[in-house]
Every structure is written in C-alpha cells, then in structure tokens.
Enzyme design. Structure first.
Site, PDB file in Angstrom:
ATOM      1  N   SER A 233     -12.977   5.903 -29.252  1.00 13.61           N
ATOM      2  CA  SER A 233     -13.905   7.028 -29.172  1.00 13.61           C
ATOM      3  C   SER A 233     -14.837   6.838 -27.989  1.00 13.61           C
ATOM      4  O   SER A 233     -15.022   5.726 -27.479  1.00 13.61           O
ATOM      5  CB  SER A 233     -14.749   7.114 -30.450  1.00 13.61           C
ATOM      6  N   ASP A 234     -15.435   7.955 -27.558  1.00 14.84           N
ATOM      7  CA  ASP A 234     -16.607   7.825 -26.710  1.00 14.84           C
ATOM      8  C   ASP A 234     -17.741   7.286 -27.590  1.00 14.84           C
ATOM      9  O   ASP A 234     -17.662   7.320 -28.818  1.00 14.84           O
ATOM     10  CB  ASP A 234     -16.974   9.176 -26.093  1.00 14.84           C
ATOM     11  N   TRP A 235     -18.784   6.804 -26.953  1.00 12.63           N
ATOM     12  CA  TRP A 235     -19.844   6.101 -27.681  1.00 12.63           C
ATOM     13  C   TRP A 235     -20.590   7.063 -28.593  1.00 12.63           C
ATOM     14  O   TRP A 235     -21.144   8.070 -28.147  1.00 12.63           O
ATOM     15  CB  TRP A 235     -20.773   5.427 -26.684  1.00 12.63           C
TER      16      TRP A 235
END
Length: 857
Positions: A233-235
């Site tokens: 995932s993105d953060w």
C-alpha cells in the site's frame, strides 16, 4: 531492531519451506510494516527486516529528520524530457548504488501516473502525459535500479492524479480510457522491466479503493498481466482488512497495523479470511526477502552517502539533458565571446530548487544554484555577474539552512527533547527562556530548519508525547528588514533576539504542511538586521495536542522555519530593470518551487506567483534579448511568451541544477530535450479542466470526461494550438529528415520504422526522432495520432545517420470493451517521423492485412 539469530536464512532458502515454519501470529505480523521503512522480522525462523526508502528522484534513507544526505536527480518530468532511455537507466543504477550505501533493499519509485492536469500536486513526480513515453522511461529506470539487485516499486496503481481528497476521491474512468491512458504505462513497464514491487494508489477507482480493488489487483494485474511481484500500500493507504487481503494487497505500510493485526485475527475467527489467504500474502513478502538476500545488501546495515566524480558528472549531465530550449529567435544562445557584465535576475536564481515537495524531497548531499553555476561559468570567460531578485516567488519563506549556526560555530541548530514540560510556562515568554531548564531526555544537532520528527529520534529516550526546543543563532547575509516564518506540527512559539515574534500556541490554525498535519505558516518582520551579526533564535513546542488529534502514525511533531530579506515590490522590480538595461547579457530565472508543487495539495491555477509576470514583462521591455529560464515541474501560463525571444524550461534539476543549466547557456552542452508535457496557453485549454480536484461531480467523484483524449491527443482532436506542443524542443543546430521506410507488419503486428537524420548545422548535437501512428479508418473514435516510439541520435556537424525504431502490436491497437481486449483493425495506418507532435517531418503508409485481438502484456 531485532538482531538475527543463528537460524538466519540465506539467498538459497526455499520459500515454501520457510512459509510452512512461520507461526500464524507471526504471519499476521508480517502483513504490516515495522515502522515507516521496514518489514517485520521473524527471528525464530531467521527472517530479517527488509528496508525500503523513498524515491523517486533520490534515496532519503530511513529518516525524514537528520537523514543521511543523498543525491537528488532531476524531477521525472525533466528526466522524461530527455527522451533518453540510456540516461534513465544510468540514473536508476546510480539510485541503486545509493540504496546499497544506505542498506536499502527496496526503492519506492518510479512514480508512473499519467499527468491528467497541469495542477496535479505530484505532477513533477511522474514522467509524462503520454503513456508510451511514461512507461518506456519508467522501464529503463526500473531496469537500471534492478540491475544492481535493488527492487524498484512502480507506483501509484492507478489514477492517483490529484491530491485534493486523495484518500477518498473516486476516479470515475471509462474502461477504454483506463486501459489506454492510465494503466498503459504500468503495463509497458511491467512488460519491459518487471518491477519487483508495486504500490497501490490512495484513491478509489470507479467506486472501490485501489488497495482493495479485486478487479484491478487480481483480474488485471495478477491474472491478465501475470505480475508476480510484491504489492504494497501507499503509506496509510489501506481502508479495509478482509477486502484488501482478498484483493491481493500483500503489505500494509507503514506499521503499526491500522487495518490488520488484531483485525486479521478476528476475521480468521469469523472465517471471513482463511490461513491460505494469509499464506498467499506472506509468500510474496518472502519472495522479496529472497531477492534482498541475493542483492547481498546487509540487513539493518548502516546508512552512508555516495559522492564520487562519476556520480557528480552523471548528476550534471542529467540536469543539462533535462533542460528544454523552447525559443531562441535571435540566436542569443549559446552565450559566446566574453560579455563584460552578466545580469542574473529572479527568485529562482539564488536558491537551488532541486525537487518538488512532499515525499520526493530529501536532504541533498550538495546543491548548485543557477546563480552559482552561471557565476562559475562566467568567471571562466572573464565576465562579471551581478544579481537582483526582482520579485519573490515563495509561498513559504526559504529555509534558514545556511544562515544558522550552533553555539560552537558549526552550521545548524540544537534540538532538545523532554518527556514532560520543563517548566510551567515553557512556551510562553522570553523571560522564561533565561531560566535554567532541567536536563533534557535526549538532544541532537541538526543542519536544517525543516524537521519532520516522524523518525530520527531515539525511541528509547523520548516518549511519543514530548516537549521540544530548537535553538540556534541566525546570521543574515544581507542588512535590512527580514521576514521570519514558522509552521509546526504541534503547539509552540518562535523567539527572536529576546522577543516572542510568532505565536502558534494560541489555537493555531491547521495548514497544509507536513502532509496536512501542520499549522498554517505565520510570518513576522524583524527590522534593522546587520549582515554577519548573530541573533539568537529559539522555537519551543509541544506535540501533545497533535497526538490528541489521532495522527495516523507516530510523530513527535514538526518544525519548518524560514527567513528572507524583505523586498519592496516596486524597488525590487526597479532594481532588476536597471540591472538588465546596463548589462551585456541578462538572464532571468523564474518559475515555481516545492512550495507550489508538492504532495498533499494541488495548484489552484496555472499562474506564476506574485509579481513574476510583471517582472518578466518589464525586464523584457528593458532588454528584449533577455534569456528567460522557466523552472517548474509542470506547465504555467506565460502571458509574456510572445515577447520573450529566448526561453528555456529547466524543470527541477537536482543537485547539479545550476551547473547543468550553465552548461546549456554557455554552449558546453547543446540542448536536446523535448517536452514530456503539452504546455497549454491557459488552464481552460487543459482537457481535464471541467472535472479536476474540487470540481468533482458529486461528493468525492472526479469524472474523467476527456476519456482517451489526454494531453496532446486533446489538442489534436480539437485542432487547438498549445503554447508549446508535446515533444517540442530546439537545438543550437538544425536537423533534416529523409528516406522514411516502414516494413510490412507481421501477423502479430510488429514492424520497423527507419529514416535518415542529418545534422546540417555547425554544432554537434542530438536529435530525438519521434514516431507517431495514425489510424485511417476505425470502428471507434481514435486520437489523430499517438506516439508509439522514439530514438535519440547523436550527430556531429554535417553527419547523417540511419535511425531505426522497432514497433509492436501496441502501435496499431486500441482497447475495445466489446471484445474485452485490444483490437488491431485491418486497414491503412499513417506513420510519421517527427521532431515534435506538431512538427511532422515525414510520413508514409503501412497496411495491416487482417484484424486481430489480444489480451495481457
């Protein structure tokens, strides 16, 4: 971090064997990162933590705060404007070398989103509006990174095209536009480079968040394209537990878990998930771990920088090659002879704006500003350089960096931390600053005045809730009145020379800094400062209120302090005009910077900030031969463009911005860049203008109304002339094209295009031959033409060479929902050899005898 035990694995470990030996609770832990930059270790099985770091134009390492300095390469729009696959490959290799020095196994880049609008906050991070150029440069970059054993992470999958409501916005895209424009660069890069990791986007796609979008991750990415790498995932970009795991999201970042951990345990109990689902995700993490072992990069290794003559030479070449010559009507460039006096004017000259803002920014190992680069080049030919700012361009005042020093005389400041308030009135008045404070829990020096305390602090000494003092002395380099600016994450105040001048402890208003977690930026004016004199400056803050707001990750706060000498608007422009008039050569360096183009927010318009347009117009009136250098990551409006005879687009050039620019200005490098983006005359001409950012239709929805007609495709179909076309770029020499040849397509749609290019000018130089394809008869609407290949060729003056470009079925195909796949229709196609999208030099026809369809890569 947990040390490895005697059961440590090696590069030959068997993934299935290790997977079978990991206990289920440890498997669940592995589904989420360990902090910001590592995967979870499992010492009992010998599994260490894999380290990752932000890119895409540098390698920050494991810390925002007090990071090890790094090389900063040109922004992606600049790199793509080189149209040079080999350069992108070499940049990737250099980034991998820096990863190795920092003990990093996974680089979080490249960003490969198609630029939909000039206003996108992260537009500078992606390569192009065109999917072919975007995907091809990305592939070269990825191959360079992975040639050194470091995993590249292609991101953000997919349609992460705006920052407004980026965690919730819904990109509503037709299947055809999704396939041809937004997925296509990812598809090309996966086919040509096979990135070992992929990062999902924050946004929704047609109603479903990308990190839990089964059709996107499983049906398209895994099954149709056969992608086998890690999906992360993105953060803080995970919004579900069961759905994201079932869709194939292997790793939630960062840790600790928000949507996994205990939630996974509960889902297993309820049989919404099964152990096999967990195994499927952990298997991919083990596979990336195996690659990390093969790289021989130490686990939990020290972080070091890289600085070699070869690296500096590459940084300088990249900066020069990312520069595009847009106009040179009177052949003012290159600067030749020995002009007595050179004027350098403008707000982008004295500072080195190496990168856009957000996660792409890093602490550069060194920087060369345009003023420094031009001054050094001028000295070599016996010219003098005078500077005037003219007008300011910043949103936030320039950082204090370079103007502050500790009590020892060393550059920077001292940052101290307490776990409870050191005094009852720690934040309030300067009188209390004179009172002795108890010993702090921990302290560290820092070089800069941008301190994002999400990391880099000793967790064993400093609690999550803490009180902080930043103390330094400010030494102005010019006498006069100065503006001081501050924004923080937390609650606090700034004290200057005995007085509290900025109050951010009394109900501070929330702003856009620190990824939307900070306060607004507040300014104060301090009068009558003397150049070279030291003035005490102190910032005191507490993060207690910030922690109470429920931040999505551990953070002890943030400080951003800046300063600039006050410039009277009329006086500034008047001084610039006078300098331009009395100089033999005038160079005006203007544009945007990381205050205007950054992760976390979009631009509100395409205008240059402040009085920049007035400055340009008045300087051009005073000296019509002024060389205008425009620096930005994406287009701006230029109402004075017809008056400017000489214009360069510099992008954000990285460490060697100034030297690379000077090399072009003084003719050491013959510019060969071509715009990777169309520059519209005005925002209303941008294809996405009716539906971008806050213009979403309904709550959170953004309708991609322009369909497949993005960038130059839209300008072509509307017969609308832009300010500068996609692929445009001039040289100090001239090239002629001849003898266009096209082979007969194979049954699979592959064919070759060749032509002869001759340098008919007096300078050696490089030309980019762009190959566009146009379908003559079609069953669905198609663009007027599309870029399908390119080649860069270096030619000595008078030299000619044959240039050959190989094309495949992509060059003839479009996506057809009816066929649920790609279709190449039998019939006639026109092939162009071009110097830009509106400079079509040669054309010929090719015939595809039979229609065929295809799916997959």
């Amino acid at each position: 971090m947990t040390a490895l035990n005697a059961k440590a694995l090696d590069a030959n470990f068997d993934v299935e064997d290790v997977l079978s030996r990991i206990r289920l609770p440890d498997k669940i832990r592995m589904l989420t990162g360990l902090g910001w930059w590592h995967t979870e270790p499992v010492p009992d099985v010998g599994i260490p933590s894999v380290r990752m770091s932000d890119g895409p134009n540098g390698v920050r390492g494991t810390r925002f705060f007090n990071s090890v300095p790094s090389s900063c390469f040109p922004s992606s729009t600049g790199l793509a404007s080189s149209f040079d696959d080999e350069l992108a490959y070499q940049v990737g290799k250099a980034l991998a070398d820096e990863c190795r020095a920092k003990g990093c196994h996974i680089l979080l880049g490249p960003t490969t989103n198609t630029q939909r609008s000039p206003l996108g906050g992260r537009g500078f991070e992606s390569f192009s509006e065109d999917p072919h150029l975007n995907g091809t440069i990305a592939a070269a970059y990825i191959n360079g990174v992975q040639s050194q054993g470091v995993a590249a992470t292609i991101k953000h999958f997919v349609c992460n095209d705006q920052e407004y409501e980026r965690f919730s916005s819904d990109s509503v895209v037709s299947e055809r536009a999704l396939r041809e424009i937004y997925l296509k660069p990812f598809q090309i890069a996966i086919k040509k480079a096979d990135p070992w990791a992929l990062m999902t986007a924050y946004n929704r796609l047609n109603g479903t968040h990308c990190s839990e979008n089964f059709d996107l991750l499983q049906n398209i990415l895994r099954k149709e394209w056969g992608y086998e790498g890690l999906i992360m995932s993105d953060w803080t970009g995970v919004y579900s537990t069961v759905e994201s795991i079932k869709a194939g999201l292997d790793l939630e970042m960062p840790g600790p878990a928000y949507m996994r951990g205990k939630a996974v345990e509960r889902a297993l109990i309820g049989q919404k998930l099964f152990p096999s689902d967990i195994d499927d995700r952990v298997r991919k993490i083990l596979e990336i771990l195996k690659r990390a072992y093969a790289s021989a990069i130490p686990f939990n290794g020290p972080e070091e920088g890289v600085d070699t003559p070869q690296l500096r030479a590459l940084l300088r070449k990249a900066a020069a090659d990312a520069t595009v010559l847009l106009k040179n009507d009177n052949s003012v460039l290159p600067i030749v002879g020995s002009p007595k006096k050179i004027a350098v004017i403008g707000p982008n000259a004295k500072q080195a704006f190496t990168s856009g803002g957000g996660s792409a920014r890093l602490l550069s190992s060194y920087t060369v500003s345009p003023l420094e680069g031009i001054t050094a080049a001028a000295q070599e030919i016996g010219s003098t350089v005078d500077y005037a700012i003219g007008a300011t361009s910043h949103v936030l005042l320039p950082l204090l960096d370079g103007l502050i020093q500790q009590n020892s005389g060393e550059p920077g400041a001292l940052v101290e931390f307490w776990n409870e308030s050191p005094s009852a009135s720690f934040l309030s008045t300067y009188a209390n600053l004179q009172e002795p404070l108890p010993a702090c829990a921990w302290s560290t020096p820092t070089l800069g005045s941008w301190c994002f305390l999400a990391d880099g602090v000793d967790d064993t000494e400093v609690n999550e809730i803490c009180w902080i003092r930043y103390s330094t002395t400010f030494v102005p380099d010019e006498s006069g009145d100065w503006e001081i600016g501050l924004n923080i994450t937390g609650s606090g105040n700034l004290f200057f020379d005995g007085n509290m001048v900025i109050d951010l402890s009394t109900n501070p208003e929330q702003g856009e800094g620190f990824f939307g977690l900070g306060t607004v930026d507040v300014h104060a004016t301090v009068k009558g400062l003397e150049a070279g004199k030291a003035y005490p400056l102190e910032i005191r803050l507490s993060n207690a209120e910030f922690i109470g707001r429920g931040a999505p990750f551990t953070c002890r706060g943030g400080i951003r302090a800046g300063a600039a000498k006050y410039v009277d608007e009329e006086e500034g422009i008047s001084n610039a005009v006078k300098l331009a008039k009395e100089s033999d050569v005038a160079i005006l360096v203007i544009g945007l910077n990381h205050d205007w183009e950054s992760e976390g927010f979009d631009r509100k318009d395409m205008k240059l900030p402040g009085l920049m347009n007035r400055l340009v117009s008045e300087v051009l009136e005073a000296n019509p031969d002024t060389i205008v250098v425009h620096q930005s990551g994406t287009p701006t409006e230029m109402p004075w463009v017809d008056k400017a005879k000489t214009l360069l687009q510099a992008f954000y050039g990285g460490n060697e911005l100034g030297n690379g620019l000077a090399d072009v200005l003084f003719g050491r490098v013959n510019p060969s860049g071509k715009l990777s983006l169309t520059f519209p005359k005005r925002l209303q001409d941008s294809p996405s203008h009716p539906s971008f950012g806050q213009k979403g239709e309904g709550y959170g929805q953004v309708l991609y109304n322009e369909g497949i007609f993005v960038g130059y495709r839209s300008f072509d179909i509307k017969d609308l002339k832009p300010m500068f076309s996609f692929g445009h770029g001039l040289s100090y020499t001239t090239f002629e094209y001849s003898d266009l040849q096209v082979s007969q397509p194979t049954a699979e749609g592959s064919f070759s295009v060749s032509c002869t290019v001759k340098n008919v000018g007096k300078r050696d130089g490089a030309e980019v031959v762009q190959v566009y394809v146009s379908d003559v008869a079609f069953s669905l609407p198609r663009p007027v033409k599309e870029l399908k290949g390119y080649a860069k060729v270096w030619l000595k003056a008078g030299e000619g060479k044959a240039v050959k470009v190989e094309l495949d079925r992509d060059a003839l195909s479009f996506y057809d929902n009816r066929a649920e796949g790609w279709v190449a229709e039998a019939g006639e196609f026109i092939v162009y050899a071009a110097a830009s999208s509106d400079d079509l030099r040669l054309s010929t026809k090719v015939n595809l005898p039979e229609t065929f369809t295809w799916r997959g890569l």
